[in-house]
Motif scaffolding. Structure first.
Motif, PDB file in Angstrom:
ATOM      1  N   ALA A 130     -36.664 -53.431 -12.421  1.00 57.43           N
ATOM      2  CA  ALA A 130     -37.085 -53.406 -11.031  1.00 57.43           C
ATOM      3  C   ALA A 130     -38.599 -53.333 -10.919  1.00 57.43           C
ATOM      4  O   ALA A 130     -39.281 -52.830 -11.789  1.00 57.43           O
ATOM      5  CB  ALA A 130     -36.455 -52.205 -10.340  1.00 57.43           C
ATOM      6  N   ALA A 131     -39.099 -53.824  -9.800  1.00 55.88           N
ATOM      7  CA  ALA A 131     -40.539 -53.763  -9.523  1.00 55.88           C
ATOM      8  C   ALA A 131     -40.732 -53.167  -8.135  1.00 55.88           C
ATOM      9  O   ALA A 131     -40.935 -53.892  -7.167  1.00 55.88           O
ATOM     10  CB  ALA A 131     -41.166 -55.152  -9.627  1.00 55.88           C
ATOM     11  N   PRO A 132     -40.631 -51.848  -8.003  1.00 57.10           N
ATOM     12  CA  PRO A 132     -40.758 -51.227  -6.680  1.00 57.10           C
ATOM     13  C   PRO A 132     -42.173 -51.347  -6.137  1.00 57.10           C
ATOM     14  O   PRO A 132     -43.150 -51.306  -6.888  1.00 57.10           O
ATOM     15  CB  PRO A 132     -40.391 -49.763  -6.948  1.00 57.10           C
ATOM     16  N   ARG A 133     -42.291 -51.485  -4.832  1.00 56.45           N
ATOM     17  CA  ARG A 133     -43.594 -51.577  -4.161  1.00 56.45           C
ATOM     18  C   ARG A 133     -43.622 -50.499  -3.073  1.00 56.45           C
ATOM     19  O   ARG A 133     -43.322 -50.760  -1.923  1.00 56.45           O
ATOM     20  CB  ARG A 133     -43.801 -52.956  -3.530  1.00 56.45           C
ATOM     21  N   LEU A 134     -43.968 -49.279  -3.432  1.00 57.09           N
ATOM     22  CA  LEU A 134     -43.871 -48.149  -2.517  1.00 57.09           C
ATOM     23  C   LEU A 134     -45.200 -47.743  -1.904  1.00 57.09           C
ATOM     24  O   LEU A 134     -45.271 -46.722  -1.217  1.00 57.09           O
ATOM     25  CB  LEU A 134     -43.263 -46.934  -3.235  1.00 57.09           C
ATOM     26  N   LEU A 135     -46.249 -48.518  -2.118  1.00 57.62           N
ATOM     27  CA  LEU A 135     -47.545 -48.140  -1.549  1.00 57.62           C
ATOM     28  C   LEU A 135     -47.492 -48.166  -0.025  1.00 57.62           C
ATOM     29  O   LEU A 135     -46.866 -49.040   0.567  1.00 57.62           O
ATOM     30  CB  LEU A 135     -48.636 -49.106  -2.016  1.00 57.62           C
ATOM     31  N   PRO A 136     -48.161 -47.210   0.638  1.00 54.36           N
ATOM     32  CA  PRO A 136     -48.336 -47.344   2.087  1.00 54.36           C
ATOM     33  C   PRO A 136     -49.158 -48.587   2.381  1.00 54.36           C
ATOM     34  O   PRO A 136     -49.792 -49.165   1.484  1.00 54.36           O
ATOM     35  CB  PRO A 136     -49.108 -46.075   2.479  1.00 54.36           C
TER      36      PRO A 136
ATOM     37  N   ALA B  91     -32.166 -51.182  -2.654  1.00 48.46           N
ATOM     38  CA  ALA B  91     -32.286 -52.618  -2.368  1.00 48.46           C
ATOM     39  C   ALA B  91     -33.523 -53.192  -3.028  1.00 48.46           C
ATOM     40  O   ALA B  91     -33.494 -54.304  -3.571  1.00 48.46           O
ATOM     41  CB  ALA B  91     -32.328 -52.849  -0.860  1.00 48.46           C
ATOM     42  N   GLU B  92     -34.625 -52.443  -3.003  1.00 40.38           N
ATOM     43  CA  GLU B  92     -35.841 -52.907  -3.670  1.00 40.38           C
ATOM     44  C   GLU B  92     -35.607 -53.047  -5.166  1.00 40.38           C
ATOM     45  O   GLU B  92     -36.040 -54.005  -5.798  1.00 40.38           O
ATOM     46  CB  GLU B  92     -36.990 -51.934  -3.408  1.00 40.38           C
ATOM     47  N   ALA B  93     -34.918 -52.041  -5.724  1.00 40.43           N
ATOM     48  CA  ALA B  93     -34.644 -52.104  -7.158  1.00 40.43           C
ATOM     49  C   ALA B  93     -33.752 -53.291  -7.499  1.00 40.43           C
ATOM     50  O   ALA B  93     -33.969 -53.997  -8.482  1.00 40.43           O
ATOM     51  CB  ALA B  93     -33.980 -50.799  -7.610  1.00 40.43           C
ATOM     52  N   ALA B  94     -32.740 -53.539  -6.660  1.00 40.64           N
ATOM     53  CA  ALA B  94     -31.849 -54.671  -6.912  1.00 40.64           C
ATOM     54  C   ALA B  94     -32.594 -55.988  -6.811  1.00 40.64           C
ATOM     55  O   ALA B  94     -32.374 -56.905  -7.606  1.00 40.64           O
ATOM     56  CB  ALA B  94     -30.688 -54.645  -5.913  1.00 40.64           C
ATOM     57  N   ASP B  95     -33.506 -56.096  -5.843  1.00 37.20           N
ATOM     58  CA  ASP B  95     -34.301 -57.318  -5.726  1.00 37.20           C
ATOM     59  C   ASP B  95     -35.119 -57.541  -6.985  1.00 37.20           C
ATOM     60  O   ASP B  95     -35.247 -58.665  -7.478  1.00 37.20           O
ATOM     61  CB  ASP B  95     -35.233 -57.226  -4.512  1.00 37.20           C
TER      62      ASP B  95
ATOM     63  N   ASP C 178     -45.152 -54.549 -12.742  1.00 43.01           N
ATOM     64  CA  ASP C 178     -43.850 -53.892 -12.821  1.00 43.01           C
ATOM     65  C   ASP C 178     -43.655 -52.846 -11.738  1.00 43.01           C
ATOM     66  O   ASP C 178     -42.635 -52.157 -11.724  1.00 43.01           O
ATOM     67  CB  ASP C 178     -43.655 -53.266 -14.200  1.00 43.01           C
ATOM     68  N   GLY C 179     -44.617 -52.741 -10.832  1.00 42.98           N
ATOM     69  CA  GLY C 179     -44.392 -51.886  -9.677  1.00 42.98           C
ATOM     70  C   GLY C 179     -45.515 -50.912  -9.402  1.00 42.98           C
ATOM     71  O   GLY C 179     -46.367 -50.632 -10.257  1.00 42.98           O
ATOM     72  N   GLN C 180     -45.507 -50.412  -8.160  1.00 42.56           N
ATOM     73  CA  GLN C 180     -46.428 -49.364  -7.734  1.00 42.56           C
ATOM     74  C   GLN C 180     -45.605 -48.295  -7.022  1.00 42.56           C
ATOM     75  O   GLN C 180     -44.912 -48.581  -6.043  1.00 42.56           O
ATOM     76  CB  GLN C 180     -47.505 -49.902  -6.788  1.00 42.56           C
ATOM     77  N   LEU C 181     -45.684 -47.077  -7.531  1.00 40.15           N
ATOM     78  CA  LEU C 181     -44.975 -45.946  -6.942  1.00 40.15           C
ATOM     79  C   LEU C 181     -45.962 -45.091  -6.156  1.00 40.15           C
ATOM     80  O   LEU C 181     -47.124 -44.959  -6.540  1.00 40.15           O
ATOM     81  CB  LEU C 181     -44.309 -45.098  -8.026  1.00 40.15           C
ATOM     82  N   PHE C 182     -45.476 -44.495  -5.070  1.00 43.15           N
ATOM     83  CA  PHE C 182     -46.330 -43.627  -4.254  1.00 43.15           C
ATOM     84  C   PHE C 182     -45.500 -42.442  -3.796  1.00 43.15           C
ATOM     85  O   PHE C 182     -44.333 -42.585  -3.441  1.00 43.15           O
ATOM     86  CB  PHE C 182     -46.856 -44.379  -3.026  1.00 43.15           C
TER      87      PHE C 182
END
Length: 650
Positions: free
Chosen positions: A308-314, A245-249, A372-376
């Protein structure tokens, strides 16, 4: 007259509760209420009341309890309610209208609720049903397996109702209420995967993506540590659903930007959105770059701002203070574009020093630099279970970047190639937390010059420094002023200001470690009447210190245990020998004498312990071991005095 099973066993009348007597008598009543209007054999009552071999006079005891219950009910006016406790041979029957039993009313209300079809009606019904609960089911009965099983069955029905209420709120778009309802149940039942999955979805729908993903990782660790299993289909499905869902957004946002751009430039909207036709099939091993992305059916990226712009940071660390020099060092290391390479920094330090907090704080401060995103990912390098394999982390990353699940390569090599190709032109931040070694990290490193990576570890990860030009950023214990400021942030500055000397002593007793200081603050928060000096006095007792510096699922002893668990047997013995040092200061010769090792073996061991930050090399051949590490190593080697590790009371 009302009978309660959903909490303490009780019988309420208009004039108050009836006195039911001891636990076995309450248990007889509970068993009869669990099977109302049904004969219950005397042998079943005996088997339920005594977990071990029942006494010879068990039949007489049960008969006496039934007789007293019959008299108690009669005194409460049972006849007026159509209630009768009768004997049928060697069995008993409690005849009564079942709606007088709270568990029966609970079941009827839940059955009437239709959370999906009629959510507005379901909410009040389910709230009324859950309002009947006054505590753990069957409280006050004996602790035999039959009663434990019956209580568990009732608790399961309660959790089902909680989940149904959350679904009803969700169907009404009230996702905050759904998350609040599920949160309390999830805390009480941390291994119930369906409940956690529902909570994750509710949190995601409130915009709290990082909290939702944090619940997944927390539950995955618990499942591994407690049961030795991986997440099941429901929990994994919720996790992947959120990532997709995050990727689709992100893709929709990019497409919108592309459409607006086309209005100005006349460009092809498909190109502006970074979309190309999918090419089926998996990624062949060793097929790097954009070619690998196309083979996987992924997006061929031509701009760091598409896709996609994932935002996976805690979420940002609470009450984060200080570390200005280290944050500045991270900025210098990760902003260096002079080499044309993807910058990499390693935040290293001892257990409990706040490495994750520092890295996550920096990531949030600079998130705008990585649009473009933050991966964690938690690599679980120092946990009770196995470390996270690169293929598992890469799958999570690729899903977050919009790769369909069926097109994620199975091998770590192919997945790593696809990951690098997808992010090659993006401005992306990757945070790899809790790494055990350099080999675990390398497949997860992006290659694009606009990407940056932060790794945290208790090891120095010299291999990454040697092969990948990683910039080390060391984290040390807090000084007295910084430690006191952290206590003030946790407890309130007034409480610390009233006894600054005790605050300084607490910092020293905690070795300046933020994890230990936060645990100390938790002890004081739970005891608002305690002055800081009282906790300091308790911590002076070395037998209790490690136990007091723990807070539920976190503590300095648990953190140190994970470091020591990664040592070889020889190095663990060396650490135990060093713990006997009087003041924690020694050189290689003293260490060799304490351990009974030859000088070369001792020096090699000291180097490995220093790399793991279990000892510090302050100068050439000058080593120190912290007091908390000494206490832990003594406990582990069995040299602690009796009572070590016992929790402190009020």
């Amino acid at each position: 007259m009302e009978f309660s099973l959903l909490g303490p066993i009780s019988v309420a009348t208009g004039s108050g509760e009836l006195a039911l007597g001891p636990a076995k008598r309450r248990s007889v009543l509970a068993l009869l209420l669990l099977q109302p209007n049904t004969t219950v054999p005397l042998e079943q009552l005996i088997d339920s009341l005594w977990e071990d071999e029942p006494p010879e006079h068990a039949r007489t005891v049960v008969q006496g309890h039934v007789s007293r219950l019959r008299a108690t009910l009669a005194e409460g006016g049972a006849d007026a309610y159509g209630i009768e406790l009768t004997t049928h041979g060697s069995a008993y029957l409690l005849r009564l209208p079942e709606e007088l039993i709270d568990a029966h009313r609970f079941g009827e209300l839940v059955a009437l609720a239709r959370p999906e079809a009629a959510p507005a009606d379901a909410v009040p019904l389910l709230r009324e049903a859950l309002g009947l609960w006054r505590g753990p089911a069957l409280t006050g009965t004996v602790t035999s397996p039959p009663f434990a099983a019956a209580a568990h069955a009732l608790e399961e029905r309660k959790l089902t109702a909680v989940e149904a209420l959350a679904r009803a709120h969700g169907a009404l778009g009230e996702h905050e209420q759904a998350a609040a309802i599920l949160y309390s149940a999830a805390v009480a039942h941390p291994l119930r995967e369906g409940l956690i999955a529902a909570l994750m979805r509710a949190l995601f729908r409130t915009g709290r993506q990082s909290d939702a993903l944090e619940w997944f990782h927390r539950t995955r660790r618990l499942l591994n540590e407690e049961l030795g299993v991986d997440p099941g289909e429901r929990l994994s499905g919720a996790y992947e659903e959120i990532l997709r869902a995050e990727a689709a957004d992100g893709r929709r946002s990019a497409a919108g930007s592309g459409a607006r751009g086309q209005g100005r430039t006349g460009a092809d909207p498909r190109a502006a959105a970074g979309r190309v036709p999918a090419q089926g099939g998996a990624v062949p091993a060793g097929k790097p770059g954009a070619e690998a992305a196309t083979a996987a059916g992924g997006t061929r990226e031509t701009s760091g701002r598409t896709g996609a712009a994932p935002r996976l940071l805690p979420r940002p660390p609470a009450r984060f203070l200080g570390r200005g020099n280290q944050l500045a060092s991270l900025t210098d290391a990760l902003s260096d574009r002079t080499t044309g390479e993807s910058p990499l920094a390693v935040v290293a330090g001892p257990a409990g020093v706040g490495k994750t907090a520092c890295a996550v704080q920096w990531a949030h401060l600079h998130a705008a630099d990585f649009p473009d995103g933050q991966l964690f990912a938690d690599l679980r390098g120092f946990g009770e279970g196995d470390e996270a394999p690169p293929a598992e982390i890469l799958r999570d990353f690729l899903l977050a970047l919009g790769t369909p699940p069926e097109r994620v390569p199975g091998s770590a090599q192919a997945a790593s190639a696809l990951f690098r190709s997808l992010v090659a032109d993006r401005r992306l931040l990757v945070v790899l937390d809790n790494a055990r070694g350099s080999a675990q990290v390398r497949p997860l490193l992006p290659g694009g010059p606009h990407c940056a990576t932060v790794v945290t570890s208790r090891s120095r990860l010299d291999g990454l420094v040697a092969t990948d030009c990683a910039r080390p950023v060391g984290l040390q214990a807090l000084g007295h002023e910084e430690g006191a400021a952290l206590l003030g942030a946790m407890l309130g500055p007034e409480r610390v200001a009233e006894d600054p000397a005790a605050a300084r002593e607490l910092v020293a007793l905690c070795d300046g470690l933020p994890l230990a200081l936060r645990a100390a603050a938790a002890q004081l928060t739970a005891r608002p009447r305690w002055r800081l000096a009282r906790l300091a006095a308790a911590l002076r007792d070395e037998r209790r210190r490690l136990a007091l510096l723990s807070a539920e699922d976190s503590g300095i002893a648990a953190a140190l245990r994970m470091s020591v668990a990664r040592l070889s047997a020889d190095d663990a013995r060396l650490l135990s020998a060093l713990a006997t040092s009087a003041d924690g200061h020694l050189n290689a010769s003293v260490a060799a004498a304490l351990a009974g090792y030859d000088p070369e073996r001792t020096q090699d061991g000291l180097d490995r312990l220093a790399e793991m930050h279990l000892v510090d090399e302050e100068a050439t051949d000058v080593y120190t071991i912290s007091t908390l590490t000494q206490l832990f190593a003594r406990d582990e080697s069995g040299e602690a005095e009796p009572g070590s590790g016992a929790g402190g009371g009020d």
